[in-house]
Design a protein around this motif. Structure first.
Motif, mmCIF file in Angstrom:
data_model
loop_
_atom_site.group_PDB
_atom_site.id
_atom_site.type_symbol
_atom_site.label_atom_id
_atom_site.label_comp_id
_atom_site.label_asym_id
_atom_site.label_seq_id
_atom_site.Cartn_x
_atom_site.Cartn_y
_atom_site.Cartn_z
ATOM 1 N N ASP A 55 0.859 -1.188 0.000
ATOM 2 C CA ASP A 55 0.000 0.000 0.000
ATOM 3 C C ASP A 55 0.892 1.234 0.000
ATOM 4 N N SER A 103 -0.373 4.325 -0.923
ATOM 5 C CA SER A 103 -1.275 5.473 -1.071
ATOM 6 C C SER A 103 -0.765 6.704 -0.332
ATOM 7 N N GLY A 114 -0.330 8.308 -3.619
ATOM 8 C CA GLY A 114 -1.722 8.571 -3.937
ATOM 9 C C GLY A 114 -2.393 7.435 -4.677
ATOM 10 N N GLU A 115 -1.660 6.363 -4.967
ATOM 11 C CA GLU A 115 -2.235 5.195 -5.635
ATOM 12 C C GLU A 115 -3.314 4.589 -4.746
ATOM 13 N N SER A 116 -4.537 4.425 -5.312
ATOM 14 C CA SER A 116 -5.673 4.029 -4.487
ATOM 15 C C SER A 116 -5.680 2.547 -4.142
ATOM 16 N N THR A 148 5.970 2.914 3.542
ATOM 17 C CA THR A 148 4.797 2.254 2.973
ATOM 18 C C THR A 148 4.530 0.953 3.728
ATOM 19 N N THR A 196 -7.971 10.475 -3.738
ATOM 20 C CA THR A 196 -8.246 9.333 -2.884
ATOM 21 C C THR A 196 -8.492 9.765 -1.445
ATOM 22 N N ASN A 209 -12.219 6.360 -0.597
ATOM 23 C CA ASN A 209 -11.028 5.562 -0.291
ATOM 24 C C ASN A 209 -11.418 4.169 0.202
ATOM 25 N N THR A 242 -3.516 14.609 -7.943
ATOM 26 C CA THR A 242 -3.425 13.257 -7.387
ATOM 27 C C THR A 242 -2.236 12.500 -7.964
ATOM 28 N N ASP A 279 -2.605 9.305 -8.474
ATOM 29 C CA ASP A 279 -3.226 8.136 -9.089
ATOM 30 C C ASP A 279 -3.155 8.220 -10.611
#
Length: 893
Positions: free
Chosen positions: A151, A153, A157-159, A186, A317, A323, A539, A541
Motif C-alpha cells: 500500500d 497510497s 496517492g495510488e488508491s 509504505t 483518494t 477511499n 493526485t 493516481d
C-alpha cells in the motif's frame, strides 16, 4: 543491484561491513534541523506593526495613570504573543511525525543469519525480509517476491495496493510506477519478499518529502498581510497627527507640557485598541462555527483565509472519493446486476436479489478466493488486506452469503502473482459432497482458463468469450476496475494443480468496482464554482482513474481531454509554461510530491489564494506551502494533519465548501467591526486637533476617550462577531487577493461618519457651554453623543450594503444585549459620583439628553440615506471594474 552494493543476496552483509557503512552513511533516520530557541521564537511574535501600535497605546494609557486600561491593552499583547508562539511551535510537529514513520523494526540477513534490528541501524546493502503487515523501513530494490502487495497510497496517492516484482525498469521511471522498489514508510498488505536497501534516511523518497516539507514556505494569510499594511499606515498617520498637534499648539504660544498632553490624547483617541481583540474573537467564533460543521481549525487566521480562497487543489483518494473500493455492478453470462451502497459498510443490496446461480457463484468465488477481512475501527468498517478483495467480501455480505464458515472451507491455494494474474483456491463443500475450485483474476487471463460458462439456472454451456470481453470493455471505459470469477467442481480426493487449470474452469461472471466519489462531492464542487472558486484535482493516481472520478463529480465535461495533465507532461513543460498549464487544466494526475508543491506555488504566482487538501505523506509539502492546508481527520496520516491548517473530521470535500462559507462570514464580520470602529477613532483625534487649532478647551479628555474606546469595543463592536452569515455569500466571487482591506466606498463611509461625529460633538460642546452648562457637563454631553452615534451606526454596520429593516432590527440578540450594557455604562459615567470623579464627568439635564439623542438620530438618518444612495448607484452601474473607485490597502503583488 546486489553487485553494485557489494552484498550477498543469500547471506547479506557482515557485521563489520554494516558498521562501516553506518559510519559512512549515518543512521537510517530523518535529520532534525536546527530550530530557533524558545526565547527567539517568543520575541519574534512582537515584530508586527499592530503590536507596536498596541504597545504605544499601553504606554500612553499607563502614563495617564489608567493602570486598568493599560493592563487590558498589555494583556492583549501578551495573549497574541502566546498564541503565535504556540502555533509556531506546532509547526515543528509535522517534521516530528515524519521522523516517527521510520522508527520501526526490520528483519535483515547478516552473515547468513536472520536478525531483527532497529530500522535506524539499516544501511545500504542490507538484505531485508518483508511480509504482510510490515512497514517498509528504507528504500529497497526487490530481489524476491511472492504475491507481494504494498500500500503506497500515503506516498504516491495510488488508491489500490501495488504488486511488487523484480524486473529491471528504465531509470527515469516515476516513483508510482517503480514495481521493483519498496519505499520507506509504505505498508506491505499481502505476500512476502526480500529486498536490498539502496537508500536510507534523508536519501529515501520519504526523506526527499521531508526536505520539501522543511523547505516549504508558510505564507502570511491575506488578512495578516492586510492588517500589517493597515497597521503601518495607521502608525504613521497617528504619529504625524500627534506631531502636528504639538507643533500647532506650541506655535500658538501654548505650553509645551499642555500640548504634549493634547498630542498624547490624540494618539490615544486614534489608536483602535479593540481591533486585535476583535480579530482574535471574530476568528475564534469562526473556529467554533466551523467545528460544528466538522472542520477543525489549527491556526486562527485560517478562518479568514478560507473566505479568500480562489483555488482549491484537492487530492482524489479519500477526499473526493471514499477511499474504499466498492463493487458497483456484477455481470453474469445471463444478465447484469447493479449494487447499491458504498464503501465497506454492508448497507446496500444486489438490486432485485435475483435467483441466479451464476450470480451466487460469482459472489462466492470473489469472497471465497480471498485473503482480506473486514474489521471495525472507531465504529466504522475498515479493510484488513487488499481493498479489492475487501470490496468482494462486502458485496457478498450484501447478498446475504455465508462466507469462510460452514459453507466453504479452504484447503489449498494458488496465490496471485503478476505473471499468473489470477488466484485460485480449493474448498471443501459443506455437505461433504466433493470439492470446488474458486478463482478470480484479470479478465483476459481467466477467460483463457475457462472452457464453459454458467447460466442463471446453474447449468454449464460453451463460453462466449467475446460477450465477456465486450462487457468488460464497457465497464472499464466508465472507470471501473473489472475482475473475472470462475469455479470448477472437483472430486473429493482431487487437489489443486495449476497445470490442470487451462480450459477447465466455468466462468461465473465479472465484478466491476471502483473507489466511489463521496456522496456530496459533486454538489460541493458545483457550489464552489458558483462561488467563483476554481476546483482542481491533484493526485498521484492514474490519469484514467482520476479523469473518470473528475467527470462523475463535474470537474470535467464530456470529452474534455485537454483539461487533464499528467506528471510526465508537467515535467516536459518549460518553467515559463507552467502558469498557463495550471489555468488550463482541472485534473493533474500521476504527479509527484515535488510537482504538487510546484503546482501550489504556480497558482500562488498567479495571485491565487490556494487551499490544498490531502491525506498522505506525499501531500504534506503542498499542504504546508498552501495558503491553507486541509488534511483528512479519519484517513489522513499524522504527517498530513500536522502540516495542515485545518482538519476535516469527516474527510468529506463537502465540508470544505461549508468551511469556505463560514470563512467568508468571519471576514465580513471583521470588516464590519473595522468599518464601525475607525470613524470613532478618527473623530476623536480630529476633535483634539480642531480644539488645538482654534485654541479651545478639549471637548473630550484622554480618560474619557479611553472610556469610549474600551467600553464600546467590548460591549458594542465585538457583538458584530456574532452576526449571522448574510444570505448569498456563496453566490459572490471570492475577494481578489489584491483587494485592500477597505474599499473606496467603505473609506468614504468612514469619513462621512467621522465628519458627523466631529461636527455634532463640537457643536454640542460649544452650544452646551453657551447655554450655561459647565465644562464637565459639556464634555459629558459630547461623550454621550459619541457613544449614541456609535450605537446607531452599529445597527447600520450589521450589513454593509443592505438596510437594517431588510435583515431585521433584532436579528442579532448579542447586539441588543451589548447596547443594553453600554446604556447602563453611560448612565453610570454620567450620574454616579465615583465615575464623575474618575472621568471628570457631571450629570446632565434632560434637555442635553434630548439634544444628544436627536443629533444621533439625525446622524443615523444621514448614514442610512448614504447607504441607500450607494446601493441604488451600484445596482444602476454597469458590470465591470470601476476605475474611479479609490481604495485603501496594500498594493497588489
Amino acid at each position: 543491484m546486489v553487485r553494485c552494493l557489494r552484498t550477498d543476496a543469500c547471506r547479506g552483509l557482515t557485521t563489520a561491513e554494516a558498521d562501516r557503512r553506518r559510519d559512512r552513511f549515518g543512521p537510517n533516520a530523518l535529520p532534525r534541523p536546527g530550530t530557533a530557541g524558545p526565547v527567539v521564537r517568543l520575541f519574534r511574535q512582537v515584530r508586527d506593526p499592530l503590536v507596536y501600535v498596541l504597545l504605544v497605546a499601553g504606554v500612553v494609557t499607563l502614563a495617564f495613570g489608567e493602570s486598568v486600561d493599560a493592563g487590558v491593552i498589555f494583556g492583549v499583547v501578551v495573549l497574541n504573543t502566546i498564541i503565535g508562539f504556540v502555533e509556531e511551535s506546532k509547526a515543528e510537529s509535522a517534521l516530528d511525525a515524519l521522523r516517527k514513520m521510520v522508527r520501526a523494526k526490520a528483519r535483515t540477513l547478516r552473515e547468513g543469519r536472520e536478525w531483527t534490528i532497529a530500522a535506524e541501524d539499516l544501511v545500504p546493502g542490507d538484505v531485508v525480509l518483508v511480509e504482510a503487515g510490515d512497514q517498509v523501513p528504507a528504500d529497497m530494490r526487490v530481489i524476491r517476491a511472492a504475491d507481494l502487495h504494498v500500500d503506497e497510497s500515503a506516498l504516491t496517492g495510488e488508491s489500490a495496493p501495488v504488486i511488487k516484482e523484480h524486473p529491471a525498469l528504465p531509470e527515469p521511471t516515476v516513483v508510482a510506477d517503480r514495481r521493483n522498489m519498496l519505499h520507506s514508510g509504505t505498508l506491505v498488505t499481502a505476500g512476502s519478499g526480500a529486498a536490498v536497501a539502496v537508500a536510507t534516511g534523508a536519501a529515501t523518497e520519504l526523506g526527499k518529502i521531508y526536505l520539501l516539507l522543511g523547505a516549504a514556505e508558510k505564507l502570511a494569510t491575506p488578512l495578516t498581510r492586510k492588517l500589517a499594511w493597515f497597521s503601518k499606515v495607521l502608525t504613521v498617520a497617528i504619529l504625524a497627527l500627534a506631531v502636528m498637534t504639538f507643533g500647532i499648539g506650541v506655535a500658538r504660544g501654548q505650553g509645551a507640557v499642555e500640548m504634549f498632553t493634547a498630542a498624547v490624547a490624540l494618539a490615544v483617541g486614534a489608536i483602535p485598541e479593540g481591533l486585535p481583540a476583535a480579530v482574535t474573537i471574530t476568528l475564534a467564533i469562526g473556529v467554533g462555527r466551523m467545528a460544528r460543521r466538522r472542520a477543525v481549525i489549527r491556526r486562527l487566521p485560517a478562518v479568514e483565509t478560507l473566505g479568500s480562497t480562489t483555488v482549491i487543489g484537492s487530492d482524489k483518494t479519500g477526499t473526493l472519493t471514499e477511499n474504499q473500493m466498492t463493487v458497483q455492478c456484477v455481470w453474469t453470462p445471463d444478465g447484469r446486476f447493479d449494487v447499491t451502497g458504498s464503501g465497506y459498510s454492508p448497507d446496500g443490496e444486489v438490486v432485485g436479489r435475483p435467483r441466479s446461480e451464476a450470480l451466487r457463484w460469482c459472489l462466492l468465488a470473489g469472497a471465497g478466493c480471498n485473503d482480506a477481512a473486514l474489521a471495525q475501527r472507531d465504529g466504522r468498517p475498515i479493510a484488513v488486506g487488499d481493498p479489492t478483495e475487501a470490496a468482494m467480501l462486502v458485496v457478498a455480505h450484501k447478498a446475504d452469503l455465508e462466507l469462510h464458515g460452514a459453507e466453504l472451507t479452504r484447503v489449498a491455494t494458488i496465490p496471485f502473482t503478476s505473471d499468473r494474474q489470477y488466484m485460485a483456491t480449493l474448498h471443501e463443500m459443506p455437505d461433504g459432497d466433493g470439492r470446488v475450485v474458486l478463482a478470480k483474476g484479470a479478465v483476459e487471463r481467466l477467460l483463457v482458463l475457462c472452457g464453459s460458462e454458467m447460466a442463471s439456472d446453474g447449468t454449464h454451456r460453451p463460453i462466449d468469450r467475446r460477450a465477456a470481453l465486450v462487457a468488460a470493455d464497457e465497464l472499464a471505459r466508465t472507470g471501473l476496475r473489472v475482475l473475472a470469477t470462475a469455479m470448477k467442481p472437483v472430486a473429493a480426493q482431487d487437489g489443486l494443480v495449476e497445470k490442470s487449470m487451462p480450459g477447465t474452469l466455468v466462468l461465473t461472471g465479472l465484478q466491476a468496482m471502483f473507489d466511489p466519489p463521496r456522496g456530496h462531492a459533486a454538489d460541493a464542487v458545483r457550489a464552489c464554482r458558483e462561488a467563483g472558486i476554481k476546483v482542481t484535482m491533484i493526485t498521484g493516481d492514474h490519469a484514467g482513474t482520476a479523469t473518470s472520478i473528475a467527470r462523475r463529480i463535474g470537474l470535467l465535461g464530456a470529452g474534455a481531454h485537454a483539461e487533464t495533465l499528467t506528471g510526465a507532461e508537467l515535467a516536459a513543460l518549460p518553467e515559463r509554461e507552467w502558469p498557463a498549464a495550471v489555468d488550463r487544466a482541472s485534473v493533474f494526475a500521476r504527479v509527484s510530491p515535488e510537482q504538487k508543491l510546484r503546482l501550489v506555488k504556480a497558482f500562488q504566482a498567479r495571485g491565487h489564494v490556494v487551499a490544498m487538501t490531502g491525506d498522505g505523506v506525499n501531500d504534506a509539502p503542498a499542504l504546508r506551502q498552501a495558503d491553507i492546508g486541509v488534511a483528512m481527520g479519519l484517513s489522513g496520516t499524522e504527517v498530513a494533519k500536522e502540516a495542515a491548517d485545518m482538519v476535516l473530521t469527516d474527510d468529506d470535500f463537502a465540508t470544505i465548501e461549508a468551511a469556505v462559507e463560514e470563512g467568508r462570514g468571519a471576514f465580513d464580520n471583521l470588516t464590519k467591526f473595522i468599518v464601525w470602529t475607525l470613524p470613532t477613532n478618527m473623530a476623536e483625534g480630529l476633535v483634539i486637533l480642531a480644539a488645538i487649532v482654534v485654541g479651545s478647551a478639549l471637548p473630550i479628555l484622554p480618560t474619557q476617550i479611553l472610556w469610549i474606546n474600551m467600553t464600546t469595543a467590548v460591549a458594542l463592536g465585538l457583538m458584530l462577531a456574532f452576526e449571522p452569515k448574510e444570505a448569498g455569500s456563496m453566490q459572490r466571487p471570492p475577494r481578489d487577493p489584491g483587494t485592500p482591506l477597505l474599499t473606496g466606498a467603505l473609506v468614504q463611509r468612514i469619513l462621512l461618519v467621522s465628519v458627523l461625529l466631529v461636527g455634532g460633538s463640537w457643536w454640542l460642546f460649544e452650544w452646551a457651554q453657551a447655554t450655561g452648562a459647565t465644562l464637565p457637563e459639556a464634555r459629558t454631553a459630547a461623550v454621550n453623543f459619541f457613544v449614541a452615534v456609535e450605537v446607531a451606526y452599529l445597527f447600520s454596520c450589521r450589513s454593509l450594503n443592505r438596510s437594517i429593516w431588510s435583515i431585521g432590527v433584532l436579528g442579532n440578540r448579542w447586539v441588543v444585549g451589548g447596547v443594553t450594557v453600554q446604556a447602563a455604562g453611560q448612565l453610570a459615567i454620567t450620574y454616579l459620583p465615583v465615575f464623575n470623579s474618575l472621568f471628570h464627568t457631571a450629570p446632565i439635564s434632560m434637555h442635553l439628553w434630548s439634544l444628544v439623542l436627536g443629533l444621533s438620530l439625525l446622524a443615523w438618518l444621514v448614514i442610512a440615506a448614504d447607504k441607500r444612495l450607494r446601493r441604488h448607484f451600484d445596482q444602476a452601474a454597469p458590470a465591470g471594474p470601476r476605475s474611479s473607485t479609490t481604495s485603501v490597502g496594500p498594493p497588489a503583488e
